[in-house]
Write a protein that holds these residues in place. Structure first.
Motif, mmCIF file in Angstrom:
data_model
loop_
_atom_site.group_PDB
_atom_site.id
_atom_site.type_symbol
_atom_site.label_atom_id
_atom_site.label_comp_id
_atom_site.label_asym_id
_atom_site.label_seq_id
_atom_site.Cartn_x
_atom_site.Cartn_y
_atom_site.Cartn_z
ATOM 1 N N ASN A 39 -115.323 110.637 43.080
ATOM 2 C CA ASN A 39 -115.075 110.581 41.710
ATOM 3 C C ASN A 39 -113.774 110.157 41.345
ATOM 4 N N HIS A 43 -120.972 102.587 47.711
ATOM 5 C CA HIS A 43 -121.170 101.234 47.378
ATOM 6 C C HIS A 43 -121.916 101.188 45.836
ATOM 7 N N SER A 44 -122.453 102.315 45.500
ATOM 8 C CA SER A 44 -123.108 102.167 44.028
ATOM 9 C C SER A 44 -121.787 102.074 43.018
ATOM 10 N N LYS A 45 -120.750 102.661 43.605
ATOM 11 C CA LYS A 45 -119.621 102.874 42.548
ATOM 12 C C LYS A 45 -118.334 101.809 42.916
ATOM 13 N N GLY A 46 -119.020 100.683 43.706
ATOM 14 C CA GLY A 46 -117.996 99.863 44.165
ATOM 15 C C GLY A 46 -116.745 100.024 44.948
ATOM 16 N N LYS A 47 -117.209 101.157 45.612
ATOM 17 C CA LYS A 47 -116.061 101.733 46.518
ATOM 18 C C LYS A 47 -116.399 101.574 47.957
ATOM 19 N N SER A 56 -121.958 106.465 52.266
ATOM 20 C CA SER A 56 -121.632 105.160 52.028
ATOM 21 C C SER A 56 -122.669 104.453 50.744
ATOM 22 N N GLU A 57 -123.811 104.838 50.782
ATOM 23 C CA GLU A 57 -124.465 104.411 49.880
ATOM 24 C C GLU A 57 -124.254 104.848 48.307
ATOM 25 N N ILE A 58 -123.630 105.904 48.153
ATOM 26 C CA ILE A 58 -122.994 106.494 46.879
ATOM 27 C C ILE A 58 -121.847 105.633 46.535
ATOM 28 N N GLN A 88 -125.536 108.183 53.543
ATOM 29 C CA GLN A 88 -125.832 108.533 51.986
ATOM 30 C C GLN A 88 -124.425 108.588 51.471
#
Length: 402
Positions: free
Chosen positions: A239, A277-281, A273-275, A271
């Protein structure tokens, strides 16, 4: 393109005007600056001044492990893998635990944690010889967990370790110090998961594998107890304003065996990485050891950046084979073995022949940020760094198939 733009474009599989070359120079700089052996034009320069003058880019993945928030006591928790660093995306505060410490001998730090569940002791070393060689990371001589009797006290310590997201110092580092010189990677933790934390910081190698065999239920219960603490570290990092998050470091098939990696590390990195990628990171992890048996597992983990890939002849896997296995699914940062820049390992003719062959085998050169893995050693021949830079510039533009 700026160096930052090249790095981010490479991660996205987009074209770049040249092959990015961003060597890690901090240990090389620390040692030569301390010993008065920096190249003549840079005898009194800072590392940032050197990288700016050479247009090399500033490597900002692995942090400076001596850049503490409070230099007086910032290193007290390094025996449990906690570094209170200035540019972390969080601060940590320990509650309800009495902590005492003692410095003995040459850079030997002994720490005792007194808890209602029992006491924990650690010993770490950062001596004059390590400083002379530019090393900032401490060596753990006495690990925190020595037997199953230590699980309860360690769990208590982490249950009472407050994680406070704090982006002020990180943001200043990202925007003012690094800027377009590179990408200021935010460190989640030097371990990728609670299970990785055990073998990375808390237990000796043999203790870990004995516990896995003798007391698997107790060990797994402890992993579950410290999971909330580890999750808070990742939440604070993901974050933050960072584009790339570093999660985990120092894998090697000899101690993070493929079976261990698959059970305790892969699910966490996937997990995370999925989080991200959902934030464009992007998620990076520091894969600097012998990766035999691990590369396919890295692909399944889903992370974006394999930092410090060290190929043959220092390991068993060539850069070409690593790129073939990854097949554009993961960006390599590294690729040049550190021994190649040492005169006592390769003469000039052998070095140039070795490097020229590597560049001939790069194909499109996509998903590669060239660097010396794991780091440029203090005795590196400076002219070889300049030769690598020249070859990288001449390679571009990089045009991946989109």
């Amino acid at each position: 393109m700026t160096i930052k733009e090249r790095i981010l474009a490479t991660l996205k599989g987009e074209p770049t005007d040249a092959l990015p070359f961003v060597p890690r120079l901090d240990i090389w700089y620390n040692a030569n600056s301390r010993n008065g052996t920096l190249p003549a034009p840079y005898r009194h320069a800072t590392l940032k001044e050197i990288t700016d003058d050479l247009e090399l880019g500033y490597h900002a993945i692995i942090p400076d492990f001596k850049d503490f928030i409070n230099p007086e006591d910032g290193d007290l928790d390094v025996g449990i893998g906690i570094y209170h660093l200035k540019n972390h995306p969080y601060r940590l505060k320990l509650h309800n635990v009495r902590r005492t410490h003692q410095w003995t001998g040459d850079g030997i730090l002994k720490v005792r944690y007194e808890t209602p569940k029992g006491d924990i002791t650690t010993t770490v070393v950062h001596n004059k010889e390590m400083k002379k060689n530019g090393i900032t990371l401490y060596v753990i001589r006495e690990h925190a967990i020595k037997s199953p009797q230590d699980y309860a006290a360690m769990a208590y310590i982490f249950e009472n370790m407050e994680v406070i997201p704090d982006y002020s110092n990180y943001s200043q580092f990202q925007q003012e110090y690094i800027g377009d010189r590179g990408v200021a990677v935010a460190l989640s933790a030097m371990w990728a998961s609670p299970g990785h934390y055990l073998i990375k910081e808390l237990m000796a190698f043999d203790t870990y594998y004995y516990e896995q065999y003798d007391n698997p239920e107790e060990m797994d219960a402890f992993i579950q107890q410290i999971t909330p603490f580890c999750q808070k570290l990742f939440d604070a990092a993901i974050n933050s304003p960072a584009e790339i998050i570093l999660s985990g470091a120092n894998y090697d098939a000899s101690f993070t065996a493929p079976a261990m990696y698959e059970e305790y590390i892969l699910p966490a990195l996937r997990q995370q990485s999925e989080i991200a990628h959902s934030k464009g990171k992007f998620i990076a992890t520091h894969t600097d050891g012998e990766n035999t048996g691990l590369l396919e597992l890295y692909k399944r983990s889903g992370f974006d950046l394999a930092d410090s890939i060290c190929p043959a002849p220092m390991t068993k896997i060539s850069l070409e084979d690593t790129r073939r296995i990854f097949d554009g699914t993961c960006t390599i940062w590294g690729g040049i073995p550190s021994i190649s820049v040492l005169e006592d390992s390769m003469d000039d003719v052998t070095f140039q022949r070795f490097i020229d062959q590597k560049f001939e085998n790069l194909g499109r050169g996509d998903h590669l940020i060239l660097s010396v893995a794991d780091t440029v050693p203090p005795a590196a021949k400076f002219e070889r760094i300049l030769y690598l830079q020249k070859k990288a510039r001449e390679f571009g533009p990089v045009m991946p198939s989109l």
